[in-house]
Scaffold this active site. Sequence first.
Site, PDB file in Angstrom:
ATOM      1  N   LYS A  48       0.231  -1.517   5.721  1.00 42.97           N
ATOM      2  CA  LYS A  48      -0.461  -2.321   4.704  1.00 42.97           C
ATOM      3  C   LYS A  48      -0.914  -3.694   5.205  1.00 42.97           C
ATOM      4  O   LYS A  48      -1.082  -4.638   4.433  1.00 42.97           O
ATOM      5  CB  LYS A  48       0.386  -2.507   3.425  1.00 42.97           C
ATOM      6  CG  LYS A  48       1.057  -1.294   2.867  1.00 42.97           C
ATOM      7  CD  LYS A  48       0.308  -0.016   3.018  1.00 42.97           C
ATOM      8  CE  LYS A  48      -0.898   0.143   2.140  1.00 42.97           C
ATOM      9  NZ  LYS A  48      -1.617   1.415   2.498  1.00 42.97           N
ATOM     10  N   GLY A  50      -3.719  -3.941   7.187  1.00 45.75           N
ATOM     11  CA  GLY A  50      -5.125  -3.872   7.585  1.00 45.75           C
ATOM     12  C   GLY A  50      -5.380  -2.819   8.655  1.00 45.75           C
ATOM     13  O   GLY A  50      -6.379  -2.880   9.371  1.00 45.75           O
ATOM     14  N   THR A  52      -6.224   0.351   8.331  1.00 42.33           N
ATOM     15  CA  THR A  52      -7.422   1.148   8.058  1.00 42.33           C
ATOM     16  C   THR A  52      -8.664   0.396   8.540  1.00 42.33           C
ATOM     17  O   THR A  52      -9.559   0.970   9.172  1.00 42.33           O
ATOM     18  CB  THR A  52      -7.534   1.400   6.535  1.00 42.33           C
ATOM     19  OG1 THR A  52      -6.273   1.837   6.041  1.00 42.33           O
ATOM     20  CG2 THR A  52      -8.608   2.425   6.216  1.00 42.33           C
ATOM     21  N   HIS A 110       2.862   2.386  13.821  1.00 44.52           N
ATOM     22  CA  HIS A 110       3.590   1.278  13.175  1.00 44.52           C
ATOM     23  C   HIS A 110       4.899   0.990  13.904  1.00 44.52           C
ATOM     24  O   HIS A 110       5.717   0.214  13.421  1.00 44.52           O
ATOM     25  CB  HIS A 110       3.907   1.621  11.714  1.00 44.52           C
ATOM     26  CG  HIS A 110       2.700   1.869  10.860  1.00 44.52           C
ATOM     27  ND1 HIS A 110       1.650   0.989  10.768  1.00 44.52           N
ATOM     28  CD2 HIS A 110       2.385   2.903  10.041  1.00 44.52           C
ATOM     29  CE1 HIS A 110       0.738   1.470   9.930  1.00 44.52           C
ATOM     30  NE2 HIS A 110       1.153   2.628   9.485  1.00 44.52           N
ATOM     31  N   ARG A 133      -0.347  -9.533   8.815  1.00 44.48           N
ATOM     32  CA  ARG A 133      -0.819 -10.029   7.514  1.00 44.48           C
ATOM     33  C   ARG A 133       0.304 -10.789   6.820  1.00 44.48           C
ATOM     34  O   ARG A 133       1.488 -10.488   7.047  1.00 44.48           O
ATOM     35  CB  ARG A 133      -1.248  -8.819   6.672  1.00 44.48           C
ATOM     36  CG  ARG A 133      -1.928  -9.154   5.378  1.00 44.48           C
ATOM     37  CD  ARG A 133      -2.264  -7.879   4.596  1.00 44.48           C
ATOM     38  NE  ARG A 133      -3.110  -8.194   3.452  1.00 44.48           N
ATOM     39  CZ  ARG A 133      -3.423  -7.334   2.502  1.00 44.48           C
ATOM     40  NH1 ARG A 133      -2.964  -6.092   2.555  1.00 44.48           N
ATOM     41  NH2 ARG A 133      -4.184  -7.695   1.493  1.00 44.48           N
ATOM     42  N   TYR A 199      -4.955 -10.656   9.703  1.00 40.71           N
ATOM     43  CA  TYR A 199      -5.820 -10.139   8.635  1.00 40.71           C
ATOM     44  C   TYR A 199      -6.591 -11.283   7.976  1.00 40.71           C
ATOM     45  O   TYR A 199      -7.787 -11.172   7.721  1.00 40.71           O
ATOM     46  CB  TYR A 199      -4.923  -9.419   7.627  1.00 40.71           C
ATOM     47  CG  TYR A 199      -5.622  -8.819   6.433  1.00 40.71           C
ATOM     48  CD1 TYR A 199      -6.137  -7.531   6.483  1.00 40.71           C
ATOM     49  CD2 TYR A 199      -5.721  -9.524   5.231  1.00 40.71           C
ATOM     50  CE1 TYR A 199      -6.754  -6.960   5.379  1.00 40.71           C
ATOM     51  CE2 TYR A 199      -6.336  -8.965   4.122  1.00 40.71           C
ATOM     52  CZ  TYR A 199      -6.849  -7.685   4.198  1.00 40.71           C
ATOM     53  OH  TYR A 199      -7.461  -7.117   3.100  1.00 40.71           O
ATOM     54  N   ARG A 267      -7.837  -0.984  -1.887  1.00 42.13           N
ATOM     55  CA  ARG A 267      -7.432  -1.449  -3.218  1.00 42.13           C
ATOM     56  C   ARG A 267      -8.191  -2.719  -3.556  1.00 42.13           C
ATOM     57  O   ARG A 267      -9.173  -2.697  -4.265  1.00 42.13           O
ATOM     58  CB  ARG A 267      -5.910  -1.640  -3.258  1.00 42.13           C
ATOM     59  CG  ARG A 267      -5.350  -1.847  -4.647  1.00 42.13           C
ATOM     60  CD  ARG A 267      -3.851  -2.086  -4.585  1.00 42.13           C
ATOM     61  NE  ARG A 267      -3.525  -3.316  -3.874  1.00 42.13           N
ATOM     62  CZ  ARG A 267      -3.424  -4.511  -4.450  1.00 42.13           C
ATOM     63  NH1 ARG A 267      -3.597  -4.654  -5.742  1.00 42.13           N
ATOM     64  NH2 ARG A 267      -3.134  -5.588  -3.724  1.00 42.13           N
ATOM     65  N   LYS A 268      -7.739  -3.870  -3.010  1.00 40.94           N
ATOM     66  CA  LYS A 268      -8.437  -5.133  -3.299  1.00 40.94           C
ATOM     67  C   LYS A 268      -9.029  -5.762  -2.046  1.00 40.94           C
ATOM     68  O   LYS A 268     -10.085  -6.367  -2.074  1.00 40.94           O
ATOM     69  CB  LYS A 268      -7.458  -6.123  -3.920  1.00 40.94           C
ATOM     70  CG  LYS A 268      -7.331  -6.036  -5.418  1.00 40.94           C
ATOM     71  CD  LYS A 268      -6.637  -7.293  -5.931  1.00 40.94           C
ATOM     72  CE  LYS A 268      -6.757  -7.416  -7.419  1.00 40.94           C
ATOM     73  NZ  LYS A 268      -6.009  -8.604  -7.906  1.00 40.94           N
TER      74      LYS A 268
HETATM   75  P1  A3P Z   1      -4.530  -4.393  -0.613  1.00 41.90           P
HETATM   76  O1  A3P Z   1      -3.607  -3.343  -1.128  1.00 41.90           O
HETATM   77  O2  A3P Z   1      -3.942  -5.760  -0.654  1.00 41.90           O
HETATM   78  O3  A3P Z   1      -5.881  -4.338  -1.223  1.00 41.90           O
HETATM   79  P2  A3P Z   1      -3.361  -0.514   5.696  1.00 41.90           P
HETATM   80  O4  A3P Z   1      -4.697  -0.054   6.078  1.00 41.90           O
HETATM   81  O5  A3P Z   1      -2.573  -1.117   6.828  1.00 41.90           O
HETATM   82  O6  A3P Z   1      -2.619   0.517   4.945  1.00 41.90           O
HETATM   83  O7  A3P Z   1      -3.580  -1.754   4.721  1.00 41.90           O
HETATM   84  C1  A3P Z   1      -4.144  -1.553   3.447  1.00 41.90           C
HETATM   85  C2  A3P Z   1      -4.660  -2.882   2.943  1.00 41.90           C
HETATM   86  O8  A3P Z   1      -5.867  -3.232   3.640  1.00 41.90           O
HETATM   87  C3  A3P Z   1      -5.034  -2.789   1.474  1.00 41.90           C
HETATM   88  O9  A3P Z   1      -4.765  -4.087   0.946  1.00 41.90           O
HETATM   89  C4  A3P Z   1      -6.501  -2.471   1.544  1.00 41.90           C
HETATM   90  O10 A3P Z   1      -7.217  -2.756   0.372  1.00 41.90           O
HETATM   91  C5  A3P Z   1      -6.927  -3.371   2.703  1.00 41.90           C
HETATM   92  N1  A3P Z   1      -8.175  -2.946   3.333  1.00 41.90           N
HETATM   93  C6  A3P Z   1      -8.596  -1.694   3.608  1.00 41.90           C
HETATM   94  N2  A3P Z   1      -9.799  -1.703   4.176  1.00 41.90           N
HETATM   95  C7  A3P Z   1     -10.167  -2.988   4.279  1.00 41.90           C
HETATM   96  C8  A3P Z   1     -11.354  -3.650   4.779  1.00 41.90           C
HETATM   97  N3  A3P Z   1     -12.372  -2.963   5.266  1.00 41.90           N
HETATM   98  N4  A3P Z   1     -11.374  -4.990   4.729  1.00 41.90           N
HETATM   99  C9  A3P Z   1     -10.354  -5.701   4.234  1.00 41.90           C
HETATM  100  N5  A3P Z   1      -9.223  -5.131   3.726  1.00 41.90           N
HETATM  101  C10 A3P Z   1      -9.129  -3.799   3.757  1.00 41.90           C
END
Ligand code: A3P
Length: 305
Positions: A48, A50, A52, A110, A133, A199, A267-268
């Site tokens: 979580k 960043g 992705t 991870h 992050r 992040y 998500r956000k």
């Molecule tokens: P939030 O839940 O705070 O919105 P991971 O990819 O490590 O699982 O992390 C997921 C987090 O990265 C989520 O945060 C997701 O919304 C955010 N995220 C995914 N794609 C993103 C992008 N292109 N730019 C910024 N944040 C992104």
Amino acid sequence: LPTKVYGKRRFLKYQATWWPEVFLPGVLAIQRRFQPRSSDVLLASYPKSGTTWMKALAFAIMSRKVYPLEEHPLLRLNPHDCVVHLPGAYAAGKESVVEALPSPRIMALHMPYSTLPDSVVVNSDCKIIYVCRDPKDVLVSLWHYYNKVRPDEAHLSQFHDLYESFCQGDTIFGPWWDNVLGYFRASLDMPTRVLFLRYEDMLEDTASAVMAIAHFVGCPFSGEEERAKVVEAIVKLCSFDELKNLNTNKSGSHGLLRKHASSSYFRKGVAGDWMDHMTEEMAHRIDTIVQGKFQGSGLNIKSAA
Ligand code: A3P
């Protein structure tokens, strides 16, 4: 091994880290058998943070000469289907798939730095990019993620339980601070091998992060024009809005055990969402714990004010 149950999942403590039980066989197999190539790029992160986004960026940057950006696979596929999760692949018995990937391979994990095998840390010059992050946003994001992918486990909706686990260092792939510190220290010791990004900085100036990643992995942008055009195109292709919307009508990505909806990854995508989930005291407590753990390391949390 010490065991914890969270919802319907079991976590096992091995090498000072809490592992989801399903991934541990993959981790052990990596420790025993994974042979990196010098052209490999490993994307490391605490969940979580960043991952992705980093998968999308690294893939877009490194494949820009292979796929024109206007016909890029990221327009059709979830970033998780473009970049393999290494322990997941090993846990699923797909080592041969990883071995068959063409170079340069991009793989995510991870695993804390201290748990990486010597084949990666000592005997290879493969590259590692770590994204860090604000832990308060990581925690909030993790909580939403759990609730999204495991809606059947009603008691997970207690944010406070996860908060307490986080403060105790008892969440997956953690303690969080050890996961971050290991890569931060490695990035100081071996700056050409480990790139440590944040992040929050990436949100503030994604173009600079794209250029830094490209330079680090050995495929820098040449010329002003390519810089202006291609960097901007990659920033846009991998932006939160773009990825979220591209994925809206798709079925998501395959996790190790189940299919995850795209919405669980997008998500956000902001810094500072913790303010809507934590009291000042809760935030202060995490900051204080983390500052204590980071003391003397030169690392600080970068937090949205
Ligand atoms: P939030 O839940 O705070 O919105 P991971 O990819 O490590 O699982 O992390 C997921 C987090 O990265 C989520 O945060 C997701 O919304 C955010 N995220 C995914 N794609 C993103 C992008 N292109 N730019 C910024 N944040 C992104």
